[in-house]
Each structure stands twice: as structure tokens, then as C-alpha cells.
Design a protein around this motif. Structure first.
Motif, PDB file in Angstrom:
ATOM      1  N   ALA A  81    -113.834  -5.793 -37.595  1.00 26.99           N
ATOM      2  CA  ALA A  81    -115.200  -6.052 -37.144  1.00 26.99           C
ATOM      3  C   ALA A  81    -115.702  -7.378 -37.719  1.00 26.99           C
ATOM      4  O   ALA A  81    -115.428  -7.678 -38.892  1.00 26.99           O
ATOM      5  CB  ALA A  81    -116.124  -4.916 -37.576  1.00 26.99           C
ATOM      6  N   PRO A  82    -116.418  -8.178 -36.916  1.00 31.02           N
ATOM      7  CA  PRO A  82    -116.854  -9.500 -37.394  1.00 31.02           C
ATOM      8  C   PRO A  82    -117.638  -9.450 -38.701  1.00 31.02           C
ATOM      9  O   PRO A  82    -117.444 -10.300 -39.570  1.00 31.02           O
ATOM     10  CB  PRO A  82    -117.707 -10.023 -36.232  1.00 31.02           C
ATOM     11  CG  PRO A  82    -117.142  -9.361 -35.025  1.00 31.02           C
ATOM     12  CD  PRO A  82    -116.738  -7.990 -35.488  1.00 31.02           C
ATOM     13  N   TRP A  83    -118.529  -8.475 -38.847  1.00 29.03           N
ATOM     14  CA  TRP A  83    -119.317  -8.403 -40.088  1.00 29.03           C
ATOM     15  C   TRP A  83    -118.427  -8.110 -41.289  1.00 29.03           C
ATOM     16  O   TRP A  83    -118.627  -8.662 -42.376  1.00 29.03           O
ATOM     17  CB  TRP A  83    -120.414  -7.335 -39.966  1.00 29.03           C
ATOM     18  CG  TRP A  83    -119.902  -5.927 -39.878  1.00 29.03           C
ATOM     19  CD1 TRP A  83    -119.627  -5.205 -38.753  1.00 29.03           C
ATOM     20  CD2 TRP A  83    -119.591  -5.055 -40.979  1.00 29.03           C
ATOM     21  NE1 TRP A  83    -119.168  -3.952 -39.066  1.00 29.03           N
ATOM     22  CE2 TRP A  83    -119.135  -3.833 -40.425  1.00 29.03           C
ATOM     23  CE3 TRP A  83    -119.653  -5.185 -42.367  1.00 29.03           C
ATOM     24  CZ2 TRP A  83    -118.751  -2.745 -41.208  1.00 29.03           C
ATOM     25  CZ3 TRP A  83    -119.271  -4.106 -43.151  1.00 29.03           C
ATOM     26  CH2 TRP A  83    -118.824  -2.905 -42.576  1.00 29.03           C
TER      27      TRP A  83
ATOM     28  N   LEU B   1    -112.436 -20.075 -31.805  1.00 30.34           N
ATOM     29  CA  LEU B   1    -113.418 -19.239 -32.514  1.00 30.34           C
ATOM     30  C   LEU B   1    -114.689 -19.167 -31.690  1.00 30.34           C
ATOM     31  O   LEU B   1    -115.348 -20.182 -31.452  1.00 30.34           O
ATOM     32  CB  LEU B   1    -113.715 -19.826 -33.900  1.00 30.34           C
ATOM     33  CG  LEU B   1    -114.772 -19.105 -34.743  1.00 30.34           C
ATOM     34  CD1 LEU B   1    -114.418 -17.638 -34.924  1.00 30.34           C
ATOM     35  CD2 LEU B   1    -114.937 -19.783 -36.099  1.00 30.34           C
TER      36      LEU B   1
ATOM     37  N   VAL C 188    -110.510 -11.293 -37.381  1.00 30.56           N
ATOM     38  CA  VAL C 188    -111.119 -10.844 -36.125  1.00 30.56           C
ATOM     39  C   VAL C 188    -110.047 -10.614 -35.072  1.00 30.56           C
ATOM     40  O   VAL C 188    -110.109  -9.640 -34.298  1.00 30.56           O
ATOM     41  CB  VAL C 188    -112.162 -11.872 -35.642  1.00 30.56           C
ATOM     42  CG1 VAL C 188    -112.628 -11.545 -34.221  1.00 30.56           C
ATOM     43  CG2 VAL C 188    -113.362 -11.890 -36.579  1.00 30.56           C
ATOM     44  N   GLU C 189    -109.051 -11.489 -35.007  1.00 32.42           N
ATOM     45  CA  GLU C 189    -107.958 -11.320 -34.045  1.00 32.42           C
ATOM     46  C   GLU C 189    -107.123 -10.076 -34.338  1.00 32.42           C
ATOM     47  O   GLU C 189    -106.428  -9.575 -33.461  1.00 32.42           O
ATOM     48  CB  GLU C 189    -107.065 -12.560 -34.054  1.00 32.42           C
ATOM     49  CG  GLU C 189    -107.726 -13.777 -33.418  1.00 32.42           C
ATOM     50  CD  GLU C 189    -106.855 -15.017 -33.488  1.00 32.42           C
ATOM     51  OE1 GLU C 189    -105.796 -14.952 -34.156  1.00 32.42           O
ATOM     52  OE2 GLU C 189    -107.209 -16.033 -32.878  1.00 32.42           O
TER      53      GLU C 189
ATOM     54  N   HIS D 284    -108.496  -7.323 -35.038  1.00 28.18           N
ATOM     55  CA  HIS D 284    -109.431  -6.255 -34.662  1.00 28.18           C
ATOM     56  C   HIS D 284    -110.267  -5.745 -35.831  1.00 28.18           C
ATOM     57  O   HIS D 284    -110.682  -4.578 -35.856  1.00 28.18           O
ATOM     58  CB  HIS D 284    -108.675  -5.083 -34.013  1.00 28.18           C
ATOM     59  CG  HIS D 284    -107.785  -5.494 -32.879  1.00 28.18           C
ATOM     60  ND1 HIS D 284    -108.292  -5.968 -31.684  1.00 28.18           N
ATOM     61  CD2 HIS D 284    -106.427  -5.546 -32.766  1.00 28.18           C
ATOM     62  CE1 HIS D 284    -107.285  -6.273 -30.869  1.00 28.18           C
ATOM     63  NE2 HIS D 284    -106.146  -6.036 -31.512  1.00 28.18           N
TER      64      HIS D 284
ATOM     65  N   PHE E 236    -111.336 -15.860 -41.408  1.00 28.97           N
ATOM     66  CA  PHE E 236    -112.266 -15.095 -40.565  1.00 28.97           C
ATOM     67  C   PHE E 236    -111.678 -14.854 -39.180  1.00 28.97           C
ATOM     68  O   PHE E 236    -111.637 -13.719 -38.689  1.00 28.97           O
ATOM     69  CB  PHE E 236    -113.597 -15.831 -40.455  1.00 28.97           C
ATOM     70  CG  PHE E 236    -114.581 -15.177 -39.518  1.00 28.97           C
ATOM     71  CD1 PHE E 236    -115.392 -14.147 -39.963  1.00 28.97           C
ATOM     72  CD2 PHE E 236    -114.680 -15.572 -38.199  1.00 28.97           C
ATOM     73  CE1 PHE E 236    -116.292 -13.525 -39.106  1.00 28.97           C
ATOM     74  CE2 PHE E 236    -115.578 -14.967 -37.329  1.00 28.97           C
ATOM     75  CZ  PHE E 236    -116.383 -13.938 -37.787  1.00 28.97           C
ATOM     76  N   VAL E 237    -111.215 -15.917 -38.530  1.00 27.50           N
ATOM     77  CA  VAL E 237    -110.727 -15.770 -37.159  1.00 27.50           C
ATOM     78  C   VAL E 237    -109.441 -14.949 -37.127  1.00 27.50           C
ATOM     79  O   VAL E 237    -109.213 -14.175 -36.176  1.00 27.50           O
ATOM     80  CB  VAL E 237    -110.523 -17.160 -36.502  1.00 27.50           C
ATOM     81  CG1 VAL E 237    -109.310 -17.886 -37.071  1.00 27.50           C
ATOM     82  CG2 VAL E 237    -110.388 -17.022 -34.990  1.00 27.50           C
TER      83      VAL E 237
ATOM     84  N   THR F  20    -113.921 -12.347 -45.991  1.00 29.84           N
ATOM     85  CA  THR F  20    -113.658 -13.778 -46.158  1.00 29.84           C
ATOM     86  C   THR F  20    -114.522 -14.361 -47.263  1.00 29.84           C
ATOM     87  O   THR F  20    -114.058 -15.189 -48.057  1.00 29.84           O
ATOM     88  CB  THR F  20    -113.927 -14.526 -44.836  1.00 29.84           C
ATOM     89  OG1 THR F  20    -113.153 -13.943 -43.789  1.00 29.84           O
ATOM     90  CG2 THR F  20    -113.566 -16.000 -44.967  1.00 29.84           C
TER      91      THR F  20
ATOM     92  N   ALA G 130    -115.153  -8.832 -41.395  1.00 29.67           N
ATOM     93  CA  ALA G 130    -114.334 -10.031 -41.581  1.00 29.67           C
ATOM     94  C   ALA G 130    -115.100 -11.086 -42.361  1.00 29.67           C
ATOM     95  O   ALA G 130    -114.535 -11.765 -43.229  1.00 29.67           O
ATOM     96  CB  ALA G 130    -113.902 -10.585 -40.222  1.00 29.67           C
TER      97      ALA G 130
END
Length: 293
Positions: free
Chosen positions: A59-61, A120, A54-55, A57, A50-51, A67, A63
Motif C-alpha cells: 500500500a502506498p501509505w 512513478l 508499490v510495484e 503491491h 518507494f516505487v 521508505t 511504502a
């Protein structure tokens, strides 16, 4: 009295974090009777994937979704290609298989994402809140709320759905469940997918607290006393035991550790679990196995 309450509440909220990891073990054990030692590696893999996304770029949702798909696929592959061929083997064989898997998953995570430590940030402010004169961590409150929602959802799923009925039947007697038409591969696949989801949630919360690093997989060791005390087959037991372990270790560290020296927090939960093994081996909510002859 206020200081005691703060220590107690802090311990209870820390115990919720232990319970989140223990729930994944309980799900697998209920469905297949296997103690999945690789669950800690799945927690690490989920947080690291996940992290890392996100790193890069993502989008968190997205990612989170990617995952979850990756973790569920790994969990399903473990159940299908590793544990299924080992059905009816001695428990030590299954344990060693999952122990080896944990090392393979950790190595794969390092090969895929690297070995550096990641921070995170879940966007949760960790400043303490004053509730009734007691200082409580906002992050711990969020973790407790997450655990409550997860446990409520799993409880509803296992008690009031056809899947839950099938899962309980498989947990009681897999052979009888198979005889009445329950498709064990489907149940096991669904359970492993749920275990992947719980490992991701636990990995994100623990990663935000400790940082995403390879020692994160060792959080599985904190879940062992919780499983022993609560019982390997009870989701509710995992929560109650987590609260008990968290509160006991914090109170012991503050009130006993000051008298005999620090570090008691690291081993006190295991001493408590040892006591339960001597008095009630099945745990508070576990079921004592019945042998039929």
C-alpha cells in the motif's frame, strides 16, 4: 506579455523543485557544517525504494512509511558511523567521505532493487490549468504547495520550539552549545532524520517528473547554484534562490538562447552562481563566518 508570464511562472515553479533538494543540504550544514554530497543518492534511494515497494503491491501509505524508516536509518548511520569520527577533520575530507557514500548508496540501491527505469505515478494530473489567462502545470502547483508546507513546518520547528533553539545554538557554536548542556548527538540525529524525510519528498516529486532512474541522483547538481546563491545555512534562502534560479534559467533559455543557440538552460544557473561567489560569497541569506582570535 502572457507568454512572458507563462515562462516566468513555469520557471518559478521549477525552481521550487530545486529548493526541495537544497533544503536537505541546508539542514545538515546548519547542524554540523558538513556539505553532504550523498544527499542526491538519498533522493534516488527514497524514490526507488518507494516505487519498488508499490510495484510489489505494498500500500502506498505503508511504502511511504517503510521508505521513510529506511532513509532515516541510513541518514542516522551516516551521521553516527561516518561523519562523527571525522569531526574536526579538514572540509575536503568530509566532502570526499560523503562523495564516496553517495556511490555506495547508489550501488546498494541497484543491488537491492535493480537498475531498470520505473515510472512513478503519484495520482496528480499534470494537465495545465488556466489561471488568470496563464497556463500553469497542476503538478508544479502541487510541488509548490508541498514545498510551502515543508518550509512553513521547518520554519516553525526551528523558530518556536526547544529543538529549534538547540539547533540554532549548535549552528552558531557547537562547543558553546555542548558546554551549556545541549546534547549534540540527539540534535544531529534529529536533523539527519529530517534530512531523510526531505530527501524522500524530493525524490518522489522528482521521480514522478523524470522517472525513477539512476540519473535522478544528479539532481543534486541543480541544487548547487541554489545553495550558493541562497546561502548554505538558510532554509528561506534555499526557497528564494530556487525561485531565482528557476526563473532565470527559463527566461534565459527563451529570450537569450534563441539568439545565441539552445542549451543555455543547462549552464546559466552556474554562471549566475559564479557571479554571486565573486560579489557575495556567503549568498543572499548566508552568514559570513567570523573568526575570533
Amino acid at each position: 506579455m502572457t507568454f512572458f508570464t507563462e515562462v516566468l511562472v513555469g520557471g518559478l515553479l521549477a525552481g521550487v523543485m530545486y529548493s526541495l533538494v537544497a533544503i536537505g543540504f541546508v539542514l545538515i550544514y546548519k547542524a554540523s557544517g558538513v556539505f553532504n554530497f550523498s544527499h542526491g543518492a538519498l533522493v534516488l534511494f527514497g524514490a526507488l525504494t518507494f516505487v519498488s515497494l508499490v510495484e510489489r503491491h505494498v500500500a502506498p501509505w505503508l511504502a511511504f512509511a517503510l521508505t521513510l524508516i529506511a532513509l532515516s536509518s541510513i541518514a542516522l548511520a551516516i551521521g553516527q558511523w561516518v561523519l562523527k569520527p571525522l569531526v574536526n577533520r579538514p572540509p575536503i575530507v568530509l566532502f570526499m567521505a560523503t562523495l564516496g557514500l553517495s556511490l555506495i548508496i547508489e550501488g546498494g540501491a541497484q543491488l537491492l532493487w535493480g537498475a531498470q527505469v520505473h515510472g512513478l505515478d503519484l495520482g496528480i494530473d499534470d494537465r495545465p490549468l488556466a489561471i488568470g489567462g496563464v497556463m500553469v502545470s497542476q503538478f508544479d502547483l502541487f510541488a509548490a504547495g508541498t514545498a510551502a508546507v515543508l518550509v512553513a513546518g521547518l520554519s516553525l520547528l526551528t523558530r518556536f520550539t526547544r529543538f529549534g533553539l538547540s539547533l540554532r545554538a549548535v549552528a552558531d557554536d557547537p562547543v558553546a552549545a555542548l558546554a551549556v548542556g545541549i546534547r549534540l548527538p540527539r540534535i544531529w540525529a534529529a536533523v539527519w532524520a529530517l534530512a531523510g524525510f526531505t530527501s524522500l519528498v524530493a525524490g518522489l516529486l522528482w521521480g514522478a517528473r523524470l522517472g525513477v532512474q539512476f540519473s535522478l541522483s544528479l539532481v543534486v547538481l541543480k541544487a548547487l547554484p541554489v545553495l550558493i546563491i541562497g546561502g548554505f545555512s538558510s532554509i528561506g534562502g534555499a526557497i528564494v534562490a530556487g525561485l531565482l534560479v528557476g526563473a532565470a534559467e527559463k527566461l534565459a533559455e527563451v529570450y537569450v538562447g534563441t539568439a545565441i543557440g539552445g542549451g543555455i538552460e543547462n549552464w546559466f544557473p552556474y554562471a549566475l552562481a559564479m557571479l554571486f561567489l565573486l560579489i557575495r560569497p556567503a549568498g543572499l541569506f548566508g552568514e559570513t563566518p567570523v573568526e575570533r582570535v
